[in-house]
Design an enzyme around this catalytic site. Sequence first.
Site, mmCIF file in Angstrom:
data_model
loop_
_atom_site.group_PDB
_atom_site.id
_atom_site.type_symbol
_atom_site.label_atom_id
_atom_site.label_comp_id
_atom_site.label_asym_id
_atom_site.label_seq_id
_atom_site.Cartn_x
_atom_site.Cartn_y
_atom_site.Cartn_z
ATOM 1 N N TYR A 1 -21.252 12.322 18.651
ATOM 2 C CA TYR A 1 -20.558 13.565 18.292
ATOM 3 C C TYR A 1 -19.077 13.359 17.968
ATOM 4 O O TYR A 1 -18.464 14.109 17.211
ATOM 5 C CB TYR A 1 -20.740 14.616 19.393
ATOM 6 C CG TYR A 1 -19.800 14.474 20.569
ATOM 7 C CD1 TYR A 1 -18.551 15.098 20.550
ATOM 8 C CD2 TYR A 1 -20.132 13.716 21.687
ATOM 9 C CE1 TYR A 1 -17.663 14.966 21.612
ATOM 10 C CE2 TYR A 1 -19.261 13.577 22.738
ATOM 11 C CZ TYR A 1 -18.029 14.194 22.702
ATOM 12 O OH TYR A 1 -17.157 14.042 23.738
ATOM 13 N N HIS B 1 -6.887 -3.376 9.657
ATOM 14 C CA HIS B 1 -8.138 -4.107 9.494
ATOM 15 C C HIS B 1 -8.767 -4.240 10.887
ATOM 16 O O HIS B 1 -8.896 -5.355 11.405
ATOM 17 C CB HIS B 1 -7.884 -5.488 8.895
ATOM 18 C CG HIS B 1 -7.217 -5.469 7.544
ATOM 19 N ND1 HIS B 1 -6.857 -6.622 6.879
ATOM 20 C CD2 HIS B 1 -6.844 -4.452 6.735
ATOM 21 C CE1 HIS B 1 -6.290 -6.311 5.719
ATOM 22 N NE2 HIS B 1 -6.257 -4.993 5.622
ATOM 23 N N HIS C 1 -12.552 -4.093 3.163
ATOM 24 C CA HIS C 1 -11.106 -4.089 3.408
ATOM 25 C C HIS C 1 -10.787 -3.673 4.857
ATOM 26 O O HIS C 1 -10.422 -4.521 5.655
ATOM 27 C CB HIS C 1 -10.442 -3.156 2.387
ATOM 28 C CG HIS C 1 -8.951 -3.252 2.339
ATOM 29 N ND1 HIS C 1 -8.204 -2.918 1.235
ATOM 30 C CD2 HIS C 1 -8.052 -3.605 3.296
ATOM 31 C CE1 HIS C 1 -6.926 -3.087 1.490
ATOM 32 N NE2 HIS C 1 -6.810 -3.509 2.741
ATOM 33 N N HIS D 1 -2.840 2.182 8.130
ATOM 34 C CA HIS D 1 -3.900 1.389 7.504
ATOM 35 C C HIS D 1 -3.995 0.076 8.269
ATOM 36 O O HIS D 1 -2.972 -0.579 8.516
ATOM 37 C CB HIS D 1 -3.574 1.119 6.029
ATOM 38 C CG HIS D 1 -4.335 -0.049 5.483
ATOM 39 N ND1 HIS D 1 -5.710 -0.097 5.500
ATOM 40 C CD2 HIS D 1 -3.929 -1.229 4.943
ATOM 41 C CE1 HIS D 1 -6.114 -1.251 4.988
ATOM 42 N NE2 HIS D 1 -5.042 -1.960 4.652
ATOM 43 N N GLU E 1 0.820 -1.224 0.000
ATOM 44 C CA GLU E 1 0.000 0.000 0.000
ATOM 45 C C GLU E 1 0.854 1.275 0.000
ATOM 46 O O GLU E 1 0.371 2.340 0.372
ATOM 47 C CB GLU E 1 -0.947 0.010 1.209
ATOM 48 C CG GLU E 1 -1.912 -1.145 1.301
ATOM 49 C CD GLU E 1 -2.993 -1.163 0.217
ATOM 50 O OE1 GLU E 1 -2.952 -0.333 -0.702
ATOM 51 O OE2 GLU E 1 -3.863 -2.055 0.310
ATOM 52 N N TYR F 1 -11.015 23.200 20.785
ATOM 53 C CA TYR F 1 -10.615 22.207 21.791
ATOM 54 C C TYR F 1 -9.152 21.827 21.616
ATOM 55 O O TYR F 1 -8.428 21.582 22.557
ATOM 56 C CB TYR F 1 -11.533 21.005 21.577
ATOM 57 C CG TYR F 1 -11.361 19.805 22.458
ATOM 58 C CD1 TYR F 1 -11.675 19.844 23.803
ATOM 59 C CD2 TYR F 1 -10.916 18.594 21.915
ATOM 60 C CE1 TYR F 1 -11.547 18.718 24.596
ATOM 61 C CE2 TYR F 1 -10.790 17.464 22.697
ATOM 62 C CZ TYR F 1 -11.105 17.529 24.033
ATOM 63 O OH TYR F 1 -10.979 16.418 24.805
HETATM 64 P P1 13P Z 1 1.344 -5.337 3.198
HETATM 65 O O1 13P Z 1 1.849 -6.519 4.028
HETATM 66 O O2 13P Z 1 1.948 -5.373 1.807
HETATM 67 O O3 13P Z 1 1.588 -4.061 3.929
HETATM 68 O O4 13P Z 1 -0.200 -5.522 2.957
HETATM 69 C C1 13P Z 1 -1.109 -5.615 4.004
HETATM 70 C C2 13P Z 1 -2.446 -5.023 3.669
HETATM 71 O O5 13P Z 1 -3.242 -4.866 4.567
HETATM 72 C C3 13P Z 1 -2.763 -4.651 2.276
HETATM 73 O O6 13P Z 1 -3.899 -3.856 2.214
#
Ligand code: 13P
Length: 222
Positions: free
Chosen positions: A114, A95, A156, A93, A74, A209
């Site tokens: 809020y 999950h 995702h 990023h 990514e 704030y």
């Molecule tokens: P990478 O291990 O290449 O960072 O990929 C993990 C991932 O969540 C791809 O969206």
Amino acid sequence: MSGFFRQRRTLLDTALAMNRLGLNQGMAGNVSVRTGDGFLITPSAMAYEKCAPVDMVRVAMDGRPQGRHRPSSEWRLHRDIYLGHPEAGAVLHAHPPWCTVLACLEREIPAFHYMVAVAGGDSIPLAGYATFGSAELSALVGQALAHRSACLMAHHGMVCFAAGPEEVLALALEVENLARAYGRALQVGEVPLLTGEQMAEVTARFAAYRQPGPLPEQNNGT
Ligand code: 13P
């Protein structure tokens, strides 16, 4: 400690904390921090617990990697966020379980609480689906983040950015808290939402704030 080592140590610690805090599992997800002329990012498909600071990969803004491993798949998503948001010092990023539930239902997080304003507006939007690591996915996320610092990614996960590694972890935790609360509320039934006016007030208060000193209304008579 050299700057080279310190930056990589901080990045790896942030990725480890992301998993330890339950925001992510296994080798999924990726984190980066901006450096002078590019960014450092976690390597692709490597368990963070098995990584050393030297395994972090440097990527120039033109996409050229430098390091002993491949950068996260990514890297383009991270690069495009840095290019589009000069205030971004770190990108995460992941999950996270509840963000992923909502993302798989193709739902954004609306103004049910809020704190949704934490990402800069009256919703935490949903970016459309595209294959992981693709330029198309980066473009879809770019649209969703045009006026926000966090979004869900359909089928995702979630991505957010902030001034630095500590701030980006805190934001990711808050977004996951909101996703959990919204996901649970949906299980009960229809979830009432705050109005645009109520959220505009919260967004204005949030801006104050974050500034040092008293909140505007606390200036009166105190
Ligand atoms: P990478 O291990 O290449 O960072 O990929 C993990 C991932 O969540 C791809 O969206």
